[in-house]
Design a protein around this motif. Structure first.
Motif, PDB file in Angstrom:
ATOM      1  N   ALA A  31      13.623 -23.357  26.894  1.00 12.33           N
ATOM      2  CA  ALA A  31      14.249 -22.971  28.162  1.00 12.33           C
ATOM      3  C   ALA A  31      15.189 -24.063  28.672  1.00 12.33           C
ATOM      4  CB  ALA A  31      13.175 -22.660  29.196  1.00 12.33           C
ATOM      5  N   VAL A  32      14.780 -25.321  28.530  1.00 15.01           N
ATOM      6  CA  VAL A  32      15.646 -26.424  28.976  1.00 15.01           C
ATOM      7  C   VAL A  32      16.922 -26.464  28.138  1.00 15.01           C
ATOM      8  CG1 VAL A  32      15.832 -28.941  29.061  1.00 15.01           C
ATOM      9  CG2 VAL A  32      13.798 -27.805  29.982  1.00 15.01           C
ATOM     10  N   ASN A  33      16.782 -26.311  26.823  1.00 16.77           N
ATOM     11  CA  ASN A  33      17.972 -26.290  25.973  1.00 16.77           C
ATOM     12  C   ASN A  33      18.845 -25.083  26.278  1.00 16.77           C
ATOM     13  OD1 ASN A  33      17.938 -28.621  24.277  1.00 16.77           O
ATOM     14  ND2 ASN A  33      16.049 -27.810  23.436  1.00 16.77           N
ATOM     15  N   ALA A  34      18.236 -23.968  26.667  1.00 19.26           N
ATOM     16  CA  ALA A  34      19.020 -22.797  27.059  1.00 19.26           C
ATOM     17  C   ALA A  34      19.843 -23.091  28.296  1.00 19.26           C
ATOM     18  CB  ALA A  34      18.091 -21.605  27.309  1.00 19.26           C
ATOM     19  N   LEU A  35      19.218 -23.741  29.274  1.00 23.33           N
ATOM     20  CA  LEU A  35      19.958 -24.090  30.492  1.00 23.33           C
ATOM     21  C   LEU A  35      21.104 -25.055  30.195  1.00 23.33           C
ATOM     22  CD1 LEU A  35      17.076 -24.506  33.083  1.00 23.33           C
ATOM     23  CD2 LEU A  35      18.836 -22.746  33.042  1.00 23.33           C
ATOM     24  N   LEU A  36      20.829 -26.059  29.378  1.00 22.17           N
ATOM     25  CA  LEU A  36      21.873 -27.027  29.050  1.00 22.17           C
ATOM     26  C   LEU A  36      23.024 -26.360  28.299  1.00 22.17           C
ATOM     27  CD1 LEU A  36      19.696 -30.074  27.976  1.00 22.17           C
ATOM     28  CD2 LEU A  36      21.022 -29.815  30.082  1.00 22.17           C
ATOM     29  N   SER A  37      22.688 -25.490  27.374  1.00 25.69           N
ATOM     30  CA  SER A  37      23.727 -24.805  26.613  1.00 25.69           C
ATOM     31  C   SER A  37      24.553 -23.888  27.519  1.00 25.69           C
ATOM     32  CB  SER A  37      23.089 -23.997  25.485  1.00 25.69           C
ATOM     33  OG  SER A  37      24.078 -23.321  24.751  1.00 25.69           O
ATOM     34  N   MET A  38      23.879 -23.169  28.398  1.00 25.49           N
ATOM     35  CA  MET A  38      24.614 -22.277  29.293  1.00 25.49           C
ATOM     36  C   MET A  38      25.485 -23.079  30.256  1.00 25.49           C
ATOM     37  SD  MET A  38      21.839 -19.298  30.003  1.00 25.49           S
ATOM     38  CE  MET A  38      22.985 -18.162  30.751  1.00 25.49           C
ATOM     39  N   ARG A  39      24.981 -24.185  30.758  1.00 19.67           N
ATOM     40  CA  ARG A  39      25.765 -25.012  31.669  1.00 19.67           C
ATOM     41  C   ARG A  39      27.015 -25.536  30.958  1.00 19.67           C
ATOM     42  NH1 ARG A  39      27.143 -29.999  32.591  1.00 19.67           N
ATOM     43  NH2 ARG A  39      27.507 -30.727  34.701  1.00 19.67           N
ATOM     44  N   ALA A  40      26.820 -26.055  29.750  1.00 16.17           N
ATOM     45  CA  ALA A  40      27.969 -26.555  29.003  1.00 16.17           C
ATOM     46  C   ALA A  40      28.970 -25.437  28.734  1.00 16.17           C
ATOM     47  CB  ALA A  40      27.500 -27.175  27.698  1.00 16.17           C
ATOM     48  N   GLY A  41      28.463 -24.256  28.459  1.00 11.78           N
ATOM     49  CA  GLY A  41      29.357 -23.131  28.199  1.00 11.78           C
ATOM     50  C   GLY A  41      30.142 -22.721  29.429  1.00 11.78           C
ATOM     51  N   PHE A  42      29.485 -22.719  30.584  1.00 11.23           N
ATOM     52  CA  PHE A  42      30.193 -22.357  31.820  1.00 11.23           C
ATOM     53  C   PHE A  42      31.189 -23.439  32.232  1.00 11.23           C
ATOM     54  CE2 PHE A  42      26.511 -19.448  32.808  1.00 11.23           C
ATOM     55  CZ  PHE A  42      27.254 -18.287  32.659  1.00 11.23           C
ATOM     56  N   VAL A  43      30.800 -24.696  32.097  1.00 10.82           N
ATOM     57  CA  VAL A  43      31.679 -25.793  32.529  1.00 10.82           C
ATOM     58  C   VAL A  43      32.912 -25.873  31.645  1.00 10.82           C
ATOM     59  CG1 VAL A  43      31.832 -28.314  32.683  1.00 10.82           C
ATOM     60  CG2 VAL A  43      29.844 -27.122  33.622  1.00 10.82           C
ATOM     61  N   THR A  44      32.721 -25.739  30.326  1.00  8.65           N
ATOM     62  CA  THR A  44      33.850 -25.869  29.419  1.00  8.65           C
ATOM     63  C   THR A  44      34.553 -24.549  29.138  1.00  8.65           C
ATOM     64  OG1 THR A  44      32.401 -25.619  27.504  1.00  8.65           O
ATOM     65  CG2 THR A  44      32.808 -27.868  28.291  1.00  8.65           C
ATOM     66  N   GLY A  45      33.984 -23.458  29.637  1.00 13.61           N
ATOM     67  CA  GLY A  45      34.611 -22.164  29.420  1.00 13.61           C
ATOM     68  C   GLY A  45      34.461 -21.639  28.002  1.00 13.61           C
ATOM     69  N   VAL A  52      24.590 -18.582  23.177  1.00 12.65           N
ATOM     70  CA  VAL A  52      23.489 -19.340  22.562  1.00 12.65           C
ATOM     71  C   VAL A  52      22.404 -19.598  23.603  1.00 12.65           C
ATOM     72  CG1 VAL A  52      22.865 -21.586  21.581  1.00 12.65           C
ATOM     73  CG2 VAL A  52      24.861 -20.371  20.730  1.00 12.65           C
ATOM     74  N   GLY A  53      22.806 -19.922  24.827  1.00 12.11           N
ATOM     75  CA  GLY A  53      21.829 -20.133  25.892  1.00 12.11           C
ATOM     76  C   GLY A  53      21.029 -18.874  26.192  1.00 12.11           C
ATOM     77  N   ALA A  54      21.696 -17.752  26.211  1.00 14.34           N
ATOM     78  CA  ALA A  54      20.985 -16.494  26.458  1.00 14.34           C
ATOM     79  C   ALA A  54      19.987 -16.197  25.338  1.00 14.34           C
ATOM     80  CB  ALA A  54      21.983 -15.351  26.596  1.00 14.34           C
ATOM     81  N   LEU A  55      20.392 -16.456  24.103  1.00 13.57           N
ATOM     82  CA  LEU A  55      19.468 -16.263  22.976  1.00 13.57           C
ATOM     83  C   LEU A  55      18.277 -17.213  23.067  1.00 13.57           C
ATOM     84  CD1 LEU A  55      21.918 -15.741  19.991  1.00 13.57           C
ATOM     85  CD2 LEU A  55      20.365 -14.063  20.989  1.00 13.57           C
ATOM     86  N   LEU A  56      18.541 -18.420  23.513  1.00 12.40           N
ATOM     87  CA  LEU A  56      17.440 -19.374  23.645  1.00 12.40           C
ATOM     88  C   LEU A  56      16.477 -18.961  24.749  1.00 12.40           C
ATOM     89  CD1 LEU A  56      19.202 -22.801  23.097  1.00 12.40           C
ATOM     90  CD2 LEU A  56      17.570 -21.649  21.611  1.00 12.40           C
ATOM     91  N   PHE A  57      16.999 -18.356  25.809  1.00 14.85           N
ATOM     92  CA  PHE A  57      16.095 -17.842  26.841  1.00 14.85           C
ATOM     93  C   PHE A  57      15.198 -16.756  26.262  1.00 14.85           C
ATOM     94  CE2 PHE A  57      18.420 -19.544  30.628  1.00 14.85           C
ATOM     95  CZ  PHE A  57      17.312 -20.178  31.166  1.00 14.85           C
ATOM     96  N   LEU A  97      18.218 -22.858  16.268  1.00 11.21           N
ATOM     97  CA  LEU A  97      19.242 -22.414  17.214  1.00 11.21           C
ATOM     98  C   LEU A  97      19.352 -23.390  18.377  1.00 11.21           C
ATOM     99  CD1 LEU A  97      21.259 -20.170  17.783  1.00 11.21           C
ATOM    100  CD2 LEU A  97      19.474 -18.990  19.036  1.00 11.21           C
ATOM    101  N   ALA A  98      18.206 -23.885  18.854  1.00 11.93           N
ATOM    102  CA  ALA A  98      18.224 -24.866  19.938  1.00 11.93           C
ATOM    103  C   ALA A  98      18.919 -26.148  19.512  1.00 11.93           C
ATOM    104  CB  ALA A  98      16.799 -25.155  20.396  1.00 11.93           C
ATOM    105  N   ALA A  99      18.641 -26.581  18.288  1.00 14.13           N
ATOM    106  CA  ALA A  99      19.282 -27.794  17.795  1.00 14.13           C
ATOM    107  C   ALA A  99      20.790 -27.601  17.661  1.00 14.13           C
ATOM    108  CB  ALA A  99      18.675 -28.190  16.454  1.00 14.13           C
ATOM    109  N   ILE A 100      21.193 -26.453  17.140  1.00 12.22           N
ATOM    110  CA  ILE A 100      22.634 -26.179  16.985  1.00 12.22           C
ATOM    111  C   ILE A 100      23.301 -26.078  18.358  1.00 12.22           C
ATOM    112  CG2 ILE A 100      24.289 -24.421  16.231  1.00 12.22           C
ATOM    113  CD1 ILE A 100      22.341 -23.887  13.874  1.00 12.22           C
ATOM    114  N   GLY A 101      22.624 -25.436  19.297  1.00 12.19           N
ATOM    115  CA  GLY A 101      23.174 -25.344  20.646  1.00 12.19           C
ATOM    116  C   GLY A 101      23.315 -26.700  21.302  1.00 12.19           C
ATOM    117  N   GLY A 102      22.323 -27.554  21.109  1.00 12.48           N
ATOM    118  CA  GLY A 102      22.398 -28.895  21.676  1.00 12.48           C
ATOM    119  C   GLY A 102      23.533 -29.707  21.078  1.00 12.48           C
TER     120      GLY A 102
END
Length: 112
Positions: A31-45, A52-57, A97-102
């Motif tokens: 869940a933490v990696n999902a949040l980080l991935s989603m945040r990075a995706g939103f910030v960088t567009g 990836v964050g949604a899949l991790l959730f 998937l979490a590792a790749i997302g990170g």
């Protein structure tokens, strides 16, 4: 690999609790990696990181469900030694998937 089970001895000790805690930690890490991935995706567009964050959730929810089933198996009349093959493959895929997302989020942050 078929599930291997033995009759329960009546005193499972702390094994069910340790197993439940391990699955909880795995779900929390996903869940933490999902949040980080989603945040990075939103910030960088980058919608890929958001996906990836949604899949991790979803994987985090699956880890909670598998952990619940596993804990119930350990406190039952029969101790199931090996979890189902699908659970092992799913957790391994979610971890990868979490590792790749990170890693992707690090590169996305570096490029921005």
């Amino acid at each position: 690999m078929a599930a291997y089970s033995v009759p329960a001895t009546g005193d499972p000790g702390l094994q069910p609790e340790r197993t439940a805690l391990a699955w909880s930690r795995t779900a929390l890490a996903l869940a933490v990696n999902a949040l980080l991935s989603m945040r990075a995706g939103f910030v960088t567009g980058q919608p890929v990181l958001v996906a990836v964050g949604a899949l991790l959730f979803a994987a985090s929810g699956a880890a909670v469900a598998i952990g619940t089933v596993r804990r119930r198996q350990l406190v039952g009349n029969r101790l199931v030694i090996t979890p189902p093959r699908g659970a092992l493959v799913g957790v391994a895929a979610a971890t990868m998937l979490a590792a790749i997302g990170g890693i992707a989020s690090i590169f996305a942050e570096g490029a921005a």
